[in-house]
Design a protein around this motif. Structure first.
Motif, short mmCIF file in Angstrom:
data_model
loop_
_atom_site.label_atom_id
_atom_site.label_comp_id
_atom_site.label_asym_id
_atom_site.label_seq_id
_atom_site.Cartn_x
_atom_site.Cartn_y
_atom_site.Cartn_z
N ILE A 106 0.65 -0.86 -0.30
CA ILE A 106 -0.19 -0.27 -0.31
C ILE A 106 1.32 1.34 0.02
N ASP A 107 1.67 1.09 0.63
CA ASP A 107 2.46 1.99 1.14
C ASP A 107 2.98 2.60 -0.49
N ALA A 108 4.46 1.35 -1.01
CA ALA A 108 4.89 1.57 -2.17
C ALA A 108 3.97 2.19 -3.65
N GLY A 109 2.54 1.79 -3.00
CA GLY A 109 1.50 1.92 -4.69
C GLY A 109 0.76 3.83 -3.85
N PHE A 110 1.29 3.80 -3.14
CA PHE A 110 0.76 5.83 -2.58
C PHE A 110 2.02 6.09 -3.01
N ALA A 111 3.58 6.59 -2.65
CA ALA A 111 4.11 6.40 -3.23
C ALA A 111 4.77 6.92 -4.90
N THR A 112 4.10 5.61 -5.17
CA THR A 112 4.36 5.29 -6.75
C THR A 112 2.96 6.75 -7.27
N PHE A 113 2.17 6.48 -6.86
CA PHE A 113 1.13 7.47 -7.82
C PHE A 113 1.75 8.95 -6.77
N ALA A 114 1.84 9.25 -6.30
CA ALA A 114 2.17 10.32 -5.87
C ALA A 114 4.08 10.72 -7.00
N ARG A 115 4.42 10.19 -6.48
CA ARG A 115 5.68 10.64 -7.15
C ARG A 115 5.70 10.28 -8.69
N GLU A 116 4.20 9.73 -9.65
CA GLU A 116 4.36 10.12 -10.96
C GLU A 116 2.82 10.75 -11.57
N TRP A 117 2.36 11.44 -10.99
CA TRP A 117 1.55 12.17 -10.69
C TRP A 117 1.34 13.32 -11.92
N TRP A 118 2.53 14.34 -11.51
CA TRP A 118 2.67 14.97 -11.99
C TRP A 118 3.20 15.17 -13.81
N GLY A 119 3.56 13.33 -14.77
CA GLY A 119 3.35 13.60 -15.31
C GLY A 119 2.67 12.72 -16.30
N ILE A 120 1.06 12.78 -15.60
CA ILE A 120 0.06 12.38 -16.54
C ILE A 120 -0.33 13.05 -17.52
N ASP A 121 -0.64 12.69 -18.62
CA ASP A 121 -1.77 13.93 -19.72
C ASP A 121 -3.01 13.32 -19.47
N ARG A 122 -3.59 14.61 -19.85
CA ARG A 122 -5.22 14.44 -19.68
C ARG A 122 -6.23 13.20 -20.76
N TRP A 123 -5.70 12.81 -21.47
CA TRP A 123 -6.24 11.15 -21.95
C TRP A 123 -6.26 10.01 -20.94
N ARG A 124 -5.23 10.36 -19.97
CA ARG A 124 -4.74 9.09 -18.99
C ARG A 124 -5.68 9.37 -17.84
N LEU A 125 -5.68 10.32 -17.49
CA LEU A 125 -5.91 11.14 -15.99
C LEU A 125 -7.13 10.25 -15.27
N SER A 126 -8.54 9.79 -16.39
CA SER A 126 -9.46 9.49 -15.46
C SER A 126 -9.15 8.43 -15.38
N LYS A 127 -8.40 7.27 -15.66
CA LYS A 127 -7.68 5.84 -15.74
C LYS A 127 -6.87 6.10 -13.85
#
Length: 216
Positions: A106-127
């Motif tokens: 769980i920790d590694a999952g949320f850490a990954t979301f936080a680290r990578e979130w800035w790079g998500i483009d608008r076409w992939r944001l919903s998923k």
């Protein structure tokens, strides 16, 4: 015959390396069939490896695995498949035979979301928003299965605060922070319902109280 010998040797040698160097690479293979096969193998491998304390994952192992899972989702191109994949990966919290290993996942999952979130483009944001929703929901199911014990709730909220809900933390994941804020009570209600005691609810909301109290 030499080819068969090499294959056997690789199978013997890749037990420890597979999640870091082989299986993770297959999670982002250009072939959808290879990616799907890697996801199924990883689920079985997680279950098997956490049966034996001598083969437990480290946090760094799980960060590497999560990077592969994140980009596996990145490459998923159909809404139905995206939804199924998000649900599947999120449910793996319950595949770990050790609670501390599940917490690391769980920790590694949320850490990954936080680290990578800035790079998500608008076409992939919903998923990815759906992915986070499912992962948060299964995290609550994990706490429910542990009877909402105070110690488990505190470990969870401390982890969330560290990765996502820090009052003055990483501004590059503010979008993720807002998304979790938006869905938190909704997902908690789905899992906890009216059976969730007020004291436990207050503990689960403590990261938001801390933001209100200390943010600049």
């Amino acid at each position: 015959m030499p080819r068969k010998s090499n294959d056997n040797y690789e199978q013997q040698q890749t037990g420890e390396l597979e999640p870091e160097r082989i299986l993770v690479h297959k999670l982002v293979d250009s072939s959808k069939a290879q990616r799907s096969k890697a996801v199924e193998r990883l689920k079985a491998w997680i279950h098997a490896r956490t049966l034996n304390p001598t083969s437990f994952f480290s946090y760094d192992d799980l960060i590497k695995i999560w990077k592969g899972l994140y980009y596996n989702m990145w490459m998923a191109d159909k809404p139905v498949l995206q939804d199924e994949l998000a649900a599947q990966i999120s449910s793996w919290i319950h595949e770990f035979r050790d609670n501390e290993q599940a917490r690391l996942y769980i920790d590694a999952g949320f850490a990954t979301f936080a680290r990578e979130w800035w790079g998500i483009d608008r076409w992939r944001l919903s998923k990815f928003m759906t992915f986070v929703r499912y992962f948060l929901r299964e995290s609550f199911v994990f706490l429910k299965n542990l009877k909402w014990l105070k110690s488990d709730i505190l470990k969870f909220t401390k982890m969330l605060t560290k990765n996502v809900l820090s009052p003055n933390g990483n501004r590059s994941c503010d979008g993720l922070k807002l998304h979790i804020t938006d869905i938190y009570l909704e997902e908690l209600a789905k899992v906890g319902g009216i059976a969730l005691k007020p004291k436990r609810l207050i503990r689960l909301l403590s990261p938001f109280f801390n933001i209100i109290k200390t943010s600049e």
